[in-house]
Design a protein around this motif. Sequence first.
Motif, PDB file in Angstrom:
ATOM      1  N   THR A  46     -35.615   1.874  26.063  1.00  0.00           N
ATOM      2  CA  THR A  46     -36.991   1.525  26.429  1.00  0.00           C
ATOM      3  C   THR A  46     -37.695   2.787  26.935  1.00  0.00           C
ATOM      4  O   THR A  46     -37.055   3.812  27.124  1.00  0.00           O
ATOM      5  N   ARG A  47     -38.986   2.670  27.199  1.00  0.00           N
ATOM      6  CA  ARG A  47     -39.684   3.807  27.798  1.00  0.00           C
ATOM      7  C   ARG A  47     -39.212   3.953  29.247  1.00  0.00           C
ATOM      8  O   ARG A  47     -39.093   2.949  29.964  1.00  0.00           O
ATOM      9  N   SER A  48     -38.989   5.183  29.676  1.00  0.00           N
ATOM     10  CA  SER A  48     -38.534   5.403  31.051  1.00  0.00           C
ATOM     11  C   SER A  48     -39.738   5.485  31.994  1.00  0.00           C
ATOM     12  O   SER A  48     -40.895   5.479  31.556  1.00  0.00           O
ATOM     13  N   TRP A 101     -40.916   7.888  33.264  1.00  0.00           N
ATOM     14  CA  TRP A 101     -41.699   9.091  32.942  1.00  0.00           C
ATOM     15  C   TRP A 101     -43.103   8.696  32.474  1.00  0.00           C
ATOM     16  O   TRP A 101     -44.087   9.346  32.781  1.00  0.00           O
ATOM     17  N   TYR A 102     -43.173   7.588  31.737  1.00  0.00           N
ATOM     18  CA  TYR A 102     -44.453   7.157  31.153  1.00  0.00           C
ATOM     19  C   TYR A 102     -45.454   6.658  32.196  1.00  0.00           C
ATOM     20  O   TYR A 102     -46.649   6.556  31.903  1.00  0.00           O
ATOM     21  N   ASN A 103     -44.961   6.324  33.420  1.00  0.00           N
ATOM     22  CA  ASN A 103     -45.904   5.866  34.455  1.00  0.00           C
ATOM     23  C   ASN A 103     -46.989   6.899  34.705  1.00  0.00           C
ATOM     24  O   ASN A 103     -48.118   6.571  35.051  1.00  0.00           O
ATOM     25  N   SER A 119     -45.126  -6.631  25.882  1.00  0.00           N
ATOM     26  CA  SER A 119     -46.573  -6.360  26.021  1.00  0.00           C
ATOM     27  C   SER A 119     -46.976  -5.177  25.141  1.00  0.00           C
ATOM     28  O   SER A 119     -48.035  -5.190  24.509  1.00  0.00           O
ATOM     29  N   HIS A 120     -46.112  -4.150  25.101  1.00  0.00           N
ATOM     30  CA  HIS A 120     -46.465  -2.976  24.307  1.00  0.00           C
ATOM     31  C   HIS A 120     -46.579  -3.334  22.825  1.00  0.00           C
ATOM     32  O   HIS A 120     -47.538  -2.950  22.150  1.00  0.00           O
ATOM     33  N   ALA A 121     -45.608  -4.115  22.339  1.00  0.00           N
ATOM     34  CA  ALA A 121     -45.614  -4.474  20.908  1.00  0.00           C
ATOM     35  C   ALA A 121     -46.874  -5.269  20.566  1.00  0.00           C
ATOM     36  O   ALA A 121     -47.509  -5.045  19.522  1.00  0.00           O
ATOM     37  N   PHE A 162     -49.769  -5.289  22.228  1.00  0.00           N
ATOM     38  CA  PHE A 162     -50.903  -4.386  22.390  1.00  0.00           C
ATOM     39  C   PHE A 162     -51.068  -3.527  21.141  1.00  0.00           C
ATOM     40  O   PHE A 162     -52.132  -3.388  20.565  1.00  0.00           O
ATOM     41  N   ARG A 163     -49.963  -2.926  20.753  1.00  0.00           N
ATOM     42  CA  ARG A 163     -49.948  -1.985  19.630  1.00  0.00           C
ATOM     43  C   ARG A 163     -50.423  -2.656  18.335  1.00  0.00           C
ATOM     44  O   ARG A 163     -51.202  -2.095  17.581  1.00  0.00           O
ATOM     45  N   LYS A 164     -49.932  -3.897  18.149  1.00  0.00           N
ATOM     46  CA  LYS A 164     -50.291  -4.619  16.931  1.00  0.00           C
ATOM     47  C   LYS A 164     -51.808  -4.862  16.875  1.00  0.00           C
ATOM     48  O   LYS A 164     -52.435  -4.739  15.824  1.00  0.00           O
ATOM     49  N   GLY A 217     -44.445   5.377  17.398  1.00  0.00           N
ATOM     50  CA  GLY A 217     -45.044   6.423  16.550  1.00  0.00           C
ATOM     51  C   GLY A 217     -46.557   6.501  16.756  1.00  0.00           C
ATOM     52  O   GLY A 217     -47.207   5.529  17.167  1.00  0.00           O
ATOM     53  N   CYS A 218     -47.109   7.661  16.455  1.00  0.00           N
ATOM     54  CA  CYS A 218     -48.520   7.945  16.726  1.00  0.00           C
ATOM     55  C   CYS A 218     -49.459   6.991  15.971  1.00  0.00           C
ATOM     56  O   CYS A 218     -49.421   6.913  14.746  1.00  0.00           O
ATOM     57  N   LEU A 219     -50.329   6.321  16.711  1.00  0.00           N
ATOM     58  CA  LEU A 219     -51.306   5.434  16.072  1.00  0.00           C
ATOM     59  C   LEU A 219     -52.476   6.228  15.492  1.00  0.00           C
ATOM     60  O   LEU A 219     -53.198   5.744  14.626  1.00  0.00           O
TER      61      LEU A 219
HETATM   62  C1  HEM Z   1     -51.717  16.485  15.571  1.00  0.00           C
HETATM   63  C2  HEM Z   1     -52.101  15.495  16.341  1.00  0.00           C
HETATM   64  C3  HEM Z   1     -51.208  14.490  17.022  1.00  0.00           C
HETATM   65  C4  HEM Z   1     -49.864  14.559  17.288  1.00  0.00           C
HETATM   66  C5  HEM Z   1     -48.892  15.684  16.971  1.00  0.00           C
HETATM   67  C6  HEM Z   1     -49.514  13.306  17.947  1.00  0.00           C
HETATM   68  C7  HEM Z   1     -48.225  12.992  18.371  1.00  0.00           C
HETATM   69  C8  HEM Z   1     -47.870  11.797  18.965  1.00  0.00           C
HETATM   70  C9  HEM Z   1     -46.530  11.462  19.383  1.00  0.00           C
HETATM   71  C10 HEM Z   1     -45.323  12.384  19.313  1.00  0.00           C
HETATM   72  C11 HEM Z   1     -46.565  10.187  19.864  1.00  0.00           C
HETATM   73  C12 HEM Z   1     -45.349   9.373  20.284  1.00  0.00           C
HETATM   74  C13 HEM Z   1     -45.186   9.161  21.780  1.00  0.00           C
HETATM   75  C14 HEM Z   1     -43.935   8.420  22.192  1.00  0.00           C
HETATM   76  O1  HEM Z   1     -42.825   8.560  21.644  1.00  0.00           O
HETATM   77  O2  HEM Z   1     -44.107   7.692  23.160  1.00  0.00           O
HETATM   78  C15 HEM Z   1     -47.938   9.731  19.780  1.00  0.00           C
HETATM   79  C16 HEM Z   1     -48.380   8.488  20.185  1.00  0.00           C
HETATM   80  C17 HEM Z   1     -49.696   8.080  20.155  1.00  0.00           C
HETATM   81  N1  HEM Z   1     -50.764   8.777  19.617  1.00  0.00           N
HETATM   82 FE1  HEM Z   1     -50.690  10.611  18.771  1.00  0.00          FE
HETATM   83  N2  HEM Z   1     -50.630  12.528  18.061  1.00  0.00           N
HETATM   84  C18 HEM Z   1     -51.689  13.206  17.508  1.00  0.00           C
HETATM   85  C19 HEM Z   1     -53.003  12.760  17.398  1.00  0.00           C
HETATM   86  C20 HEM Z   1     -53.464  11.545  17.846  1.00  0.00           C
HETATM   87  C21 HEM Z   1     -54.823  11.082  17.727  1.00  0.00           C
HETATM   88  C22 HEM Z   1     -55.969  11.828  17.039  1.00  0.00           C
HETATM   89  C23 HEM Z   1     -54.881   9.851  18.330  1.00  0.00           C
HETATM   90  C24 HEM Z   1     -56.048   8.908  18.488  1.00  0.00           C
HETATM   91  C25 HEM Z   1     -56.988   8.715  17.625  1.00  0.00           C
HETATM   92  C26 HEM Z   1     -53.544   9.522  18.791  1.00  0.00           C
HETATM   93  C27 HEM Z   1     -53.184   8.349  19.405  1.00  0.00           C
HETATM   94  C28 HEM Z   1     -51.898   8.026  19.781  1.00  0.00           C
HETATM   95  C29 HEM Z   1     -51.564   6.771  20.446  1.00  0.00           C
HETATM   96  C30 HEM Z   1     -52.535   5.655  20.820  1.00  0.00           C
HETATM   97  C31 HEM Z   1     -50.177   6.806  20.678  1.00  0.00           C
HETATM   98  C32 HEM Z   1     -49.337   5.741  21.380  1.00  0.00           C
HETATM   99  C33 HEM Z   1     -48.664   4.805  20.403  1.00  0.00           C
HETATM  100  C34 HEM Z   1     -47.873   3.717  21.115  1.00  0.00           C
HETATM  101  O3  HEM Z   1     -47.660   3.780  22.301  1.00  0.00           O
HETATM  102  O4  HEM Z   1     -47.475   2.753  20.458  1.00  0.00           O
HETATM  103  N3  HEM Z   1     -52.715  10.585  18.484  1.00  0.00           N
HETATM  104  N4  HEM Z   1     -48.706  10.720  19.206  1.00  0.00           N
END
Ligand code: HEM
Length: 503
Positions: free
Chosen positions: A93-95, A97-99, A118-120, A122-124, A441-443
């Motif tokens: 899970t997230r540790s 650290w995320y706080n 809640s995260h799942a 929210f994310r959806k 993964g990054c949204l």
């Molecule tokens: C080169 C640009 C970017 C990189 C390298 C990047 C990288 C990442 C990484 C590594 C995570 C995963 C965090 C984890 O494991 O908890 C993440 C999550 C996230 N990113 Fe990005 N990001 C980028 C750009 C963006 C942009 C432009 C946005 C918004 C429009 C964004 C929104 C988010 C969001 C909302 C999450 C959280 C997803 C979740 O918790 O389910 N990111 N990003």
Amino acid sequence: MASLSTLLIAGLVVVYVTRLIKRYYALSHFKGPWLAGFSRLYQARVDSSGDMHIHYNRLGENYGSTARIGPNHLLTRDPVLIKRMSAANSTYTRSSWYNGLRLHPKLDNVVSLRDEVSHAKFRKSLAPGYSGKDTTPLEKSVDECLVQLFDFIKTHHLSSDKKYVKADLARITTFFTLDVISTVAFGKQFGFMESNADPFGYIEHIQEAFPFMHILMLYPEINNILRIPFIQRLLPDATSKSGMGRAMAFAQDVVSERFGSTPVVRKDMLGSFVSKGFSKTQLESETLIQITVGSDSTASGIRMTLYNIATNPSILTKLRHELDTALAAGRLDRPVLSDQQARRLPYLQSCVREGLRVFPPIVAQLAKEAPPGGDVLPDGRFVPGGTHVGWNSWGLMHDTSIFGPDADVFRPERWLHEPDDAKLARMLDAQGLVFGYGRFGCLGRPLASLELEKTLAELVLRFDWHVREAPAVGSAPVAETQTDSGAEEQRDFGIQAQWDDLQ
Ligand code: HEM
């Protein structure tokens, strides 16, 4: 006879020392700096040093792919483990650290939420907004902002044969990505480029806040104190005149418009979130994190890749040739090439991929927590339940066992001419983790990818770039200027932008 208080103190010392020793031995089969076995001070020093990525990269070299960085903390560059922790069915899970990523005084956001269910959920609900499925096409908004960017550079940062005008790539790219995220997220641009200024003192605030946020991530105890209502009253709020306070006020304003008797309806990310039934406060919290995560990392990716291209004449020449040839053949829309067209340019795509690999924009730990029953690593070592396992993104992206002996070198060709299919697959797999993985993964990846490929292509096509004042420190000139995610921390980045007469 010893007094009761002396006995009590002695008892507490014994309990503390026993706990310390027990903790030390629980992870003693993982090697790391000796201080890390007993205290979080090692991490505190490294995480706020500005050179975190360099320190952690050395860990991988000195102590193997998974090293100890704290009494209860590991750091890994093992792609198998990184994927396992974030996979859809993972028991990690997230540790805590995320706080530290909770920016709103009252509520979590999608990045700080630790409760899995809640995260799942929210994310959806957020995903259709972030991906652009529910909004005005992201591409159209990025194109409009790019046209503004060209004018912005021409008006304020252009050098000529007669004079040198410093173009601070750190500010240019950050202004651009902040204007993009405000456009696509709330349909209302901040106006960084238009005013050629930081209207909220936001960038300055972030620069000051980063080292502090690292401490919050490491010491969740401080976070708990900050959540006490009395203490919260002392923190910046929406009435503050600058920094995060102004960003909060902005968030409140844009969100309020969408509620009430005559709500503003727009086809932007916020509009999509409203349609999913989020409350006003939830959206204020989400808006704050959108501004932060949606600007800084992409700005870092653009400027560091452009820096690497501009300082490698043969790479610049090849990229220009690919772009010029496509332009001459009528294969590039004007004023901005389309996403589809960019995808058909293999050298451009390799530059983007290589840029994010050599300089991964996010090097913070993103630590996950091992399940209560613990876990056995791919190499057979046991990780006790509750251990924090962070990712060593710099170490992973520079791992010579994956990318070869020249892993530190910016070489886009590695993606085009690798004869060993299995090696190429391993490289692609590892590099793909730059955006995180699976359920975390990054949204924002679709938006970030559009910004990166289009901005790099058009800036190389339209301008000549000469690095004049990049801080030169040893063999890693720019990395030295980087704190955590690079970010606004890569300040004062002097580059000469000269209009290319051919365009
Ligand atoms: C080169 C640009 C970017 C990189 C390298 C990047 C990288 C990442 C990484 C590594 C995570 C995963 C965090 C984890 O494991 O908890 C993440 C999550 C996230 N990113 Fe990005 N990001 C980028 C750009 C963006 C942009 C432009 C946005 C918004 C429009 C964004 C929104 C988010 C969001 C909302 C999450 C959280 C997803 C979740 O918790 O389910 N990111 N990003």
